[in-house]
Scaffold this motif. Structure first.
Motif, PDB file in Angstrom:
ATOM      1  N   ASP A 104       0.855  -1.175   0.000  1.00 19.37           N
ATOM      2  CA  ASP A 104       0.000   0.000   0.000  1.00 19.37           C
ATOM      3  C   ASP A 104       0.896   1.231   0.000  1.00 19.37           C
ATOM      4  N   VAL A 105       0.535   2.253  -0.749  1.00 23.37           N
ATOM      5  CA  VAL A 105       1.360   3.461  -0.804  1.00 23.37           C
ATOM      6  C   VAL A 105       0.606   4.695  -0.308  1.00 23.37           C
ATOM      7  N   ILE A 106      -0.500   4.471   0.384  1.00 20.05           N
ATOM      8  CA  ILE A 106      -1.204   5.569   1.042  1.00 20.05           C
ATOM      9  C   ILE A 106      -0.750   5.574   2.495  1.00 20.05           C
ATOM     10  N   PHE A 107       0.130   6.519   2.825  1.00 22.83           N
ATOM     11  CA  PHE A 107       0.731   6.556   4.161  1.00 22.83           C
ATOM     12  C   PHE A 107       0.085   7.629   5.030  1.00 22.83           C
ATOM     13  N   PRO A 108      -0.020   7.342   6.349  1.00 19.66           N
ATOM     14  CA  PRO A 108       0.436   6.131   7.017  1.00 19.66           C
ATOM     15  C   PRO A 108      -0.437   4.916   6.698  1.00 19.66           C
ATOM     16  N   THR A 109       0.218   3.777   6.476  1.00 24.16           N
ATOM     17  CA  THR A 109      -0.494   2.524   6.271  1.00 24.16           C
ATOM     18  C   THR A 109      -0.795   1.901   7.631  1.00 24.16           C
ATOM     19  N   GLU A 110      -1.776   1.027   7.663  1.00 24.90           N
ATOM     20  CA  GLU A 110      -2.082   0.322   8.919  1.00 24.90           C
ATOM     21  C   GLU A 110      -2.474  -1.112   8.613  1.00 24.90           C
ATOM     22  N   LYS A 111      -1.863  -2.040   9.331  1.00 24.95           N
ATOM     23  CA  LYS A 111      -2.160  -3.463   9.206  1.00 24.95           C
ATOM     24  C   LYS A 111      -2.314  -4.031  10.601  1.00 24.95           C
ATOM     25  N   THR A 112      -3.464  -4.648  10.867  1.00 27.11           N
ATOM     26  CA  THR A 112      -3.715  -5.242  12.177  1.00 27.11           C
ATOM     27  C   THR A 112      -3.617  -6.754  12.082  1.00 27.11           C
ATOM     28  N   PHE A 118       0.312  -2.458  13.085  1.00 32.78           N
ATOM     29  CA  PHE A 118       1.534  -2.029  12.413  1.00 32.78           C
ATOM     30  C   PHE A 118       1.217  -0.789  11.580  1.00 32.78           C
ATOM     31  N   ILE A 119       1.920   0.303  11.876  1.00 31.46           N
ATOM     32  CA  ILE A 119       1.687   1.557  11.166  1.00 31.46           C
ATOM     33  C   ILE A 119       2.966   1.950  10.438  1.00 31.46           C
ATOM     34  N   GLY A 120       2.884   1.988   9.106  1.00 30.45           N
ATOM     35  CA  GLY A 120       4.043   2.345   8.295  1.00 30.45           C
ATOM     36  C   GLY A 120       3.995   3.788   7.854  1.00 30.45           C
ATOM     37  N   LEU A 121       5.164   4.419   7.793  1.00 29.91           N
ATOM     38  CA  LEU A 121       5.280   5.820   7.410  1.00 29.91           C
ATOM     39  C   LEU A 121       6.187   5.964   6.188  1.00 29.91           C
ATOM     40  N   ASN A 122       5.939   6.996   5.423  1.00 27.90           N
ATOM     41  CA  ASN A 122       6.780   7.348   4.286  1.00 27.90           C
ATOM     42  C   ASN A 122       7.603   8.570   4.664  1.00 27.90           C
ATOM     43  N   SER A 123       8.846   8.355   5.051  1.00 27.55           N
ATOM     44  CA  SER A 123       9.672   9.482   5.502  1.00 27.55           C
ATOM     45  C   SER A 123      10.261  10.273   4.342  1.00 27.55           C
ATOM     46  N   MET A 124       9.800   9.990   3.126  1.00 25.43           N
ATOM     47  CA  MET A 124      10.146  10.813   1.969  1.00 25.43           C
ATOM     48  C   MET A 124       8.991  11.716   1.552  1.00 25.43           C
ATOM     49  N   ALA A 125       7.838  11.553   2.175  1.00 24.75           N
ATOM     50  CA  ALA A 125       6.637  12.276   1.730  1.00 24.75           C
ATOM     51  C   ALA A 125       6.842  13.789   1.750  1.00 24.75           C
ATOM     52  N   GLY A 126       7.414  14.313   2.825  1.00 29.50           N
ATOM     53  CA  GLY A 126       7.612  15.753   2.935  1.00 29.50           C
ATOM     54  C   GLY A 126       8.657  16.291   1.991  1.00 29.50           C
ATOM     55  N   GLU A 127       9.586  15.423   1.572  1.00 26.76           N
ATOM     56  CA  GLU A 127      10.631  15.852   0.641  1.00 26.76           C
ATOM     57  C   GLU A 127      10.055  16.198  -0.724  1.00 26.76           C
ATOM     58  N   ASN A 161      -4.938  -1.983  25.379  1.00 24.87           N
ATOM     59  CA  ASN A 161      -3.903  -2.963  25.710  1.00 24.87           C
ATOM     60  C   ASN A 161      -3.234  -3.581  24.485  1.00 24.87           C
ATOM     61  N   ASP A 162      -3.685  -3.195  23.302  1.00 28.68           N
ATOM     62  CA  ASP A 162      -3.061  -3.710  22.090  1.00 28.68           C
ATOM     63  C   ASP A 162      -1.673  -3.097  21.899  1.00 28.68           C
ATOM     64  N   LYS A 163      -0.880  -3.725  21.063  1.00 25.79           N
ATOM     65  CA  LYS A 163       0.470  -3.240  20.757  1.00 25.79           C
ATOM     66  C   LYS A 163       0.450  -2.403  19.476  1.00 25.79           C
ATOM     67  N   ILE A 164       1.198  -1.311  19.483  1.00 21.64           N
ATOM     68  CA  ILE A 164       1.338  -0.462  18.306  1.00 21.64           C
ATOM     69  C   ILE A 164       2.808  -0.441  17.904  1.00 21.64           C
ATOM     70  N   ILE A 165       3.061  -0.841  16.666  1.00 20.68           N
ATOM     71  CA  ILE A 165       4.414  -0.855  16.114  1.00 20.68           C
ATOM     72  C   ILE A 165       4.461   0.136  14.960  1.00 20.68           C
ATOM     73  N   VAL A 166       5.297   1.142  15.078  1.00 17.18           N
ATOM     74  CA  VAL A 166       5.458   2.154  14.024  1.00 17.18           C
ATOM     75  C   VAL A 166       6.794   1.916  13.336  1.00 17.18           C
ATOM     76  N   TYR A 167       6.794   1.971  12.009  1.00 18.75           N
ATOM     77  CA  TYR A 167       8.044   1.744  11.284  1.00 18.75           C
ATOM     78  C   TYR A 167       8.201   2.774  10.164  1.00 18.75           C
ATOM     79  N   LEU A 168       9.430   3.202   9.960  1.00 19.63           N
ATOM     80  CA  LEU A 168       9.774   4.182   8.933  1.00 19.63           C
ATOM     81  C   LEU A 168      11.224   3.988   8.537  1.00 19.63           C
ATOM     82  N   HIS A 169      11.672   4.699   7.535  1.00 21.13           N
ATOM     83  CA  HIS A 169      13.054   4.523   7.075  1.00 21.13           C
ATOM     84  C   HIS A 169      14.033   5.400   7.831  1.00 21.13           C
ATOM     85  N   HIS A 170      13.825   6.698   7.847  1.00 19.75           N
ATOM     86  CA  HIS A 170      14.841   7.612   8.367  1.00 19.75           C
ATOM     87  C   HIS A 170      14.991   7.503   9.883  1.00 19.75           C
TER      88      HIS A 170
END
Length: 235
Positions: A104-112, A118-127, A161-170
């Motif tokens: 998926d390329v609509i960020f932030p993405t979310e997968k449960t 799991f929340i993915g970020l695009n750290s190039m979006a602002g660039e 009580n759920d776990k949140i995992i955030v991931y990005l490149h930079h």
């Protein structure tokens, strides 16, 4: 649930494609008898140059594992840029990232998965919304940070009580001017622990994963400061 964190394979540079293939073969052999399989998170710079041949090479490596493993990938500067330094002027690299990596390329993405978000970020979006199209730095941008905060708050309200995992490149703790995450401080404010009106501690994020600097390291001091269980880099 097991999570494998990989970063910066740079497929297309030297013999990196062969190394990535060997790594996935090792993972497949290690977990061949386990069900469910680990979630594999790859935090950017998946290809070394955002050209079509690099993405096709990555596709040939990843495709053999999609049926058995959940892959969650976010882009890095090399995925959109020539050698990570000069931005491409079109959006075709985002389309390649989507199509060749099945992401998926609509960020932030979310997968449960189970009780993990799991929340993915695009750290190039602002660039790509600025005039700064050179260097290896990154930026999330206000829109993405606001959306991230909304997602975290919504999850915490519904399932505290759920776990949140955030991931990005930079790397949010690396301050080299040409390689930094420009709005790292804003990201930290979104993810840091909160105290409610009754004085109760509310953990926002459990795990923060990132790459970019080609290190393998956990940041115990930062874990304590921001009350996140693990800041981890895995190569």
């Amino acid at each position: 649930m097991k999570v494998i964190h990989l970063s910066d394979p740079h497929i297309g540079h030297g013999g990196k494609a062969d190394k990535a293939k060997q790594l996935f073969e090792i993972i497949a052999e290690r977990y061949k008898d386990e069900t469910p399989k680990p979630v594999i998170i790859v935090t950017g710079d998946i290809v070394h140059n955002g050209a079509i041949e690099n993405y096709h090479s990555a596709y040939r490596i990843f495709k053999d594992y999609w049926d058995d493993y959940t892959f969650l990938c976010c882009p890095g500067n090399h995925d959109f840029r020539s050698r990570g330094l000069i931005s491409y002027p079109d959006t075709s690299r985002m389309q390649l990232f989507r199509d060749c990596l099945h992401q998926d390329v609509i960020f932030p993405t979310e997968k449960t998965i189970e009780n993990c978000h799991f929340i993915g970020l695009n750290s190039m979006a602002g660039e790509f919304n600025s005039l700064d199209l050179s260097g290896a730095d990154g930026k999330l941008g206000d829109d993405q940070l606001n959306a991230l905060n909304y997602k975290i708050e919504t999850i915490r309200e519904a399932k505290p009580n759920d776990k949140i995992i955030v991931y990005l490149h930079h790397h949010p703790f690396y301050y080299h001017y040409f390689k930094r995450l420009e709005d790292a401080d804003d990201l930290k404010e979104v993810t840091r622990e909160r105290t409610d009106e009754n004085g109760n501690k509310i953990k926002k994020v459990n795990v923060l994963l990132f790459g970019h600097k080609h290190d393998e390291k956990s940041f115990q001091e930062k874990e304590t400061k921001y009350c996140i269980d693990a800041y981890i880099l895995r190569i």
